[in-house]
Every structure is written in C-alpha cells, then in structure tokens.
Design a protein around this motif. Sequence first.
Motif, mmCIF file in Angstrom:
data_model
loop_
_atom_site.group_PDB
_atom_site.id
_atom_site.type_symbol
_atom_site.label_atom_id
_atom_site.label_comp_id
_atom_site.label_asym_id
_atom_site.label_seq_id
_atom_site.Cartn_x
_atom_site.Cartn_y
_atom_site.Cartn_z
ATOM 1 N N VAL A 133 6.547 -0.800 15.824
ATOM 2 C CA VAL A 133 5.971 0.040 16.864
ATOM 3 C C VAL A 133 7.148 0.940 16.762
ATOM 4 O O VAL A 133 8.625 0.887 16.797
ATOM 5 C CB VAL A 133 6.154 -0.674 17.934
ATOM 6 C CG1 VAL A 133 6.148 -0.127 18.818
ATOM 7 C CG2 VAL A 133 5.632 -1.849 17.808
ATOM 8 N N HIS A 134 6.932 2.219 16.352
ATOM 9 C CA HIS A 134 7.598 3.185 16.283
ATOM 10 C C HIS A 134 8.523 4.455 18.155
ATOM 11 O O HIS A 134 7.510 3.273 18.918
ATOM 12 C CB HIS A 134 6.717 4.259 16.015
ATOM 13 C CG HIS A 134 7.409 5.812 15.610
ATOM 14 N ND1 HIS A 134 8.496 6.610 17.100
ATOM 15 C CD2 HIS A 134 7.796 6.688 14.622
ATOM 16 C CE1 HIS A 134 8.849 7.816 15.927
ATOM 17 N NE2 HIS A 134 8.462 6.993 15.193
ATOM 18 N N ASP A 164 7.758 5.378 7.376
ATOM 19 C CA ASP A 164 8.440 6.801 8.454
ATOM 20 C C ASP A 164 8.574 6.070 9.867
ATOM 21 O O ASP A 164 9.719 5.546 10.101
ATOM 22 C CB ASP A 164 7.836 7.877 8.896
ATOM 23 C CG ASP A 164 7.040 8.412 7.903
ATOM 24 O OD1 ASP A 164 7.908 8.122 6.709
ATOM 25 O OD2 ASP A 164 6.013 9.834 8.147
ATOM 26 N N VAL A 165 7.481 4.686 10.277
ATOM 27 C CA VAL A 165 7.819 4.060 11.089
ATOM 28 C C VAL A 165 9.139 3.328 11.149
ATOM 29 O O VAL A 165 9.922 2.607 12.171
ATOM 30 C CB VAL A 165 6.680 3.222 11.386
ATOM 31 C CG1 VAL A 165 6.810 2.196 12.611
ATOM 32 C CG2 VAL A 165 5.135 3.701 11.682
ATOM 33 N N VAL A 166 9.273 2.119 9.767
ATOM 34 C CA VAL A 166 10.151 1.710 9.629
ATOM 35 C C VAL A 166 11.584 2.669 9.499
ATOM 36 O O VAL A 166 12.545 1.891 10.246
ATOM 37 C CB VAL A 166 10.022 1.299 7.796
ATOM 38 C CG1 VAL A 166 11.602 0.613 7.516
ATOM 39 C CG2 VAL A 166 8.990 0.245 7.742
ATOM 40 N N VAL A 167 11.374 3.627 8.970
ATOM 41 C CA VAL A 167 12.658 4.308 8.781
ATOM 42 C C VAL A 167 12.742 4.859 10.384
ATOM 43 O O VAL A 167 14.389 4.687 11.023
ATOM 44 C CB VAL A 167 12.825 5.979 8.084
ATOM 45 C CG1 VAL A 167 13.685 7.167 8.750
ATOM 46 C CG2 VAL A 167 12.547 5.712 6.738
ATOM 47 N N GLY A 208 1.165 -1.458 0.226
ATOM 48 C CA GLY A 208 -0.209 0.262 -0.217
ATOM 49 C C GLY A 208 1.045 1.198 -0.304
ATOM 50 O O GLY A 208 1.727 1.492 0.705
ATOM 51 N N ALA A 209 1.185 2.317 -0.949
ATOM 52 C CA ALA A 209 1.348 3.459 -1.291
ATOM 53 C C ALA A 209 0.765 4.630 -1.421
ATOM 54 O O ALA A 209 0.859 5.680 -1.041
ATOM 55 C CB ALA A 209 2.346 3.374 -2.393
ATOM 56 N N GLY A 210 -0.495 4.287 -0.083
ATOM 57 C CA GLY A 210 -1.676 5.824 -0.156
ATOM 58 C C GLY A 210 -0.443 6.027 1.148
ATOM 59 O O GLY A 210 -0.211 6.175 1.937
ATOM 60 N N GLY A 211 -1.896 6.816 1.721
ATOM 61 C CA GLY A 211 -1.204 7.585 2.866
ATOM 62 C C GLY A 211 -0.734 6.720 4.524
ATOM 63 O O GLY A 211 0.289 7.078 4.790
ATOM 64 N N PHE A 212 -1.575 6.041 4.627
ATOM 65 C CA PHE A 212 -1.084 5.409 5.532
ATOM 66 C C PHE A 212 0.125 4.074 5.150
ATOM 67 O O PHE A 212 1.547 4.272 6.130
ATOM 68 C CB PHE A 212 -2.387 3.783 6.070
ATOM 69 C CG PHE A 212 -1.672 3.687 7.578
ATOM 70 C CD1 PHE A 212 -1.372 4.503 8.946
ATOM 71 C CD2 PHE A 212 -1.314 2.535 8.002
ATOM 72 C CE1 PHE A 212 -1.289 3.640 9.681
ATOM 73 C CE2 PHE A 212 -0.270 2.141 8.914
ATOM 74 C CZ PHE A 212 -1.271 2.434 10.098
ATOM 75 N N ILE A 217 2.533 0.439 14.800
ATOM 76 C CA ILE A 217 2.389 1.783 15.836
ATOM 77 C C ILE A 217 2.724 2.678 15.831
ATOM 78 O O ILE A 217 3.898 2.774 15.034
ATOM 79 C CB ILE A 217 2.554 1.031 17.378
ATOM 80 C CG1 ILE A 217 1.673 -0.718 17.426
ATOM 81 C CG2 ILE A 217 1.681 1.548 18.283
ATOM 82 C CD1 ILE A 217 0.119 -0.423 16.821
ATOM 83 N N CYS A 218 2.025 3.471 14.960
ATOM 84 C CA CYS A 218 2.629 4.817 14.690
ATOM 85 C C CYS A 218 3.298 5.770 15.684
ATOM 86 O O CYS A 218 3.153 5.573 16.806
ATOM 87 C CB CYS A 218 1.634 5.480 13.749
ATOM 88 S SG CYS A 218 1.526 4.573 12.499
ATOM 89 N N ALA A 219 3.560 6.823 15.466
ATOM 90 C CA ALA A 219 4.465 8.452 16.439
ATOM 91 C C ALA A 219 3.432 8.501 17.446
ATOM 92 O O ALA A 219 2.497 8.894 16.716
ATOM 93 C CB ALA A 219 5.596 8.815 15.583
ATOM 94 N N GLY A 220 3.754 8.617 18.687
ATOM 95 C CA GLY A 220 2.824 9.279 19.502
ATOM 96 C C GLY A 220 1.541 8.535 20.406
ATOM 97 O O GLY A 220 1.324 8.745 21.017
ATOM 98 N N ALA A 221 1.715 7.663 19.802
ATOM 99 C CA ALA A 221 0.523 6.843 20.618
ATOM 100 C C ALA A 221 1.284 5.811 21.467
ATOM 101 O O ALA A 221 2.117 5.795 22.454
ATOM 102 C CB ALA A 221 0.444 5.462 19.500
ATOM 103 N N GLN A 222 -0.145 6.413 22.575
ATOM 104 C CA GLN A 222 0.023 5.424 23.657
ATOM 105 C C GLN A 222 -0.527 4.649 24.255
ATOM 106 O O GLN A 222 -2.047 4.461 24.050
ATOM 107 C CB GLN A 222 0.145 6.551 24.915
ATOM 108 C CG GLN A 222 0.583 8.030 25.373
ATOM 109 C CD GLN A 222 2.269 7.375 24.843
ATOM 110 O OE1 GLN A 222 2.449 7.525 25.955
ATOM 111 N NE2 GLN A 222 3.229 8.337 24.403
ATOM 112 N N ILE A 223 0.297 3.254 24.460
ATOM 113 C CA ILE A 223 -0.693 2.152 25.149
ATOM 114 C C ILE A 223 -0.456 2.024 27.031
ATOM 115 O O ILE A 223 0.529 1.159 26.615
ATOM 116 C CB ILE A 223 -0.215 1.217 24.404
ATOM 117 C CG1 ILE A 223 0.024 0.474 22.752
ATOM 118 C CG2 ILE A 223 -0.678 0.092 24.362
ATOM 119 C CD1 ILE A 223 0.494 -0.096 21.632
#
Length: 214
Positions: free
Chosen positions: A102-103, A19-22, A9-13, A120-126
């Motif tokens: 997981v970022h 970005d998470v991989v980087v 998938g090359a869309g927004g998500f 799990i993207c940047a800034g998420a809180q679990i």
Amino acid sequence: MTTPLIVIGAGGFGREALDVVVAINRATVEPFFELVGVVDSNLSESNRGRLDARGVRYLGTEDEWFNSRRSAQFVVGVGDPSVRSRIVERWTSAGYDAATLVHPSVGIGEQSTIGQGSIICAGAQISTNVSIAEHVHLNPNSTVGHDSIIEDFASINPGAIISGDVRVGLCSLVGAGAVVLQGLEVGPFATVGAAACVVRDVPSRVTVKGVPAR
C-alpha cells in the motif's frame, strides 16, 4: 525485521509495484522490505534493460527461482487478472506467502480492509467500509467509493472511479478513466473499457465500452 520480497513480473505494473516498495521503505525509519529482485518467465530485452537501469536484480524464471529453494514473500505485478490468478495459485501451492503493498499516499477510510497480495498504487483513494479482497490491483489515482466490494484478482486501472455500493467481481477489469455508477455490479471475468460509463450491471465474462457502456 526486514521482510525479503520478490516481485513477479517486469512489465509496466510490475515496475510500478517496485515504486510502491521503494515508497514504503522511504516512509519507514528502517526499510520494511528487502527487495530481493524480480522474477519473470517471459522477460523481454526492453524490460531487462529497464530493470538494469534502476539497479533491480533479475532473478530468472519462476522455475529457476523454485529450483533455488530460496524463501521470500511475493507479489504479482501482472496486470491481466486471469494470468495473475494462475501465477498466485502456483506460488501459494509451492508454499510461498504473499505480501500486501500500500503506497503511503493512499487514502483509506474507516472500516475498510485490504486483502493479502493486493497492490495499492500512489494516489488511490479507498472510501469508508470498503472491502478490497486478495491480489487486487488498484492502479494510480483510482477511486473506490463507500461500501464497495472489490473481489479477488480484480484490476482497477489508472483514474477509474468505482462509485459507492458497487461490487466488482472476481478477475474483472475496469479500464483507465472508466466510471461505474453507484449500486451496480461488474460480474466475474468482465471487462469495462477505458473511459466507459457503466450505468447498468455488467454480466459475467462480458466486455462493455462507451458512454453509456454497452
């Protein structure tokens, strides 16, 4: 040992998953993932240009990847839960294993678990004692409260707040900035609209919106 990885998938998500991989690779002494590229069976010209601009290789359609007989782990960067479910079924049936992303900025409480294929993207809180199942998307700055259960293929969109002891069902979606109050259940395949406030259980396959959500 670096793990080869493709993003579907090359869309927004999908590009947020990149970005998470980087970020994961930058946080380790040696890169954890080798980003092979992106697979997309319906690539738009605009998204092709966005991949080219960041130097990420487009690997072709799903069929083209399967025909190449190459191996890699995969994650599905497709926001729609039901579409994501179908893609995962095809890839796992073909023998591919899913990675979990997981970022490094994510906060994770004690006794919490994250299932295979989740992003799990940047800034998420679990919070504490949370169960994140398989192929779940937690978008940037989303929050999942204590003792909650997020079932397979659910999407929690940016800034959404899942309070404590909530169950979010299979293939459901909680929209950006929405709030689900403590102890409630969002049923399978349900949708909570952006900025809604859920004050009672949401039945399966129902869409609710507004404050309070109806």
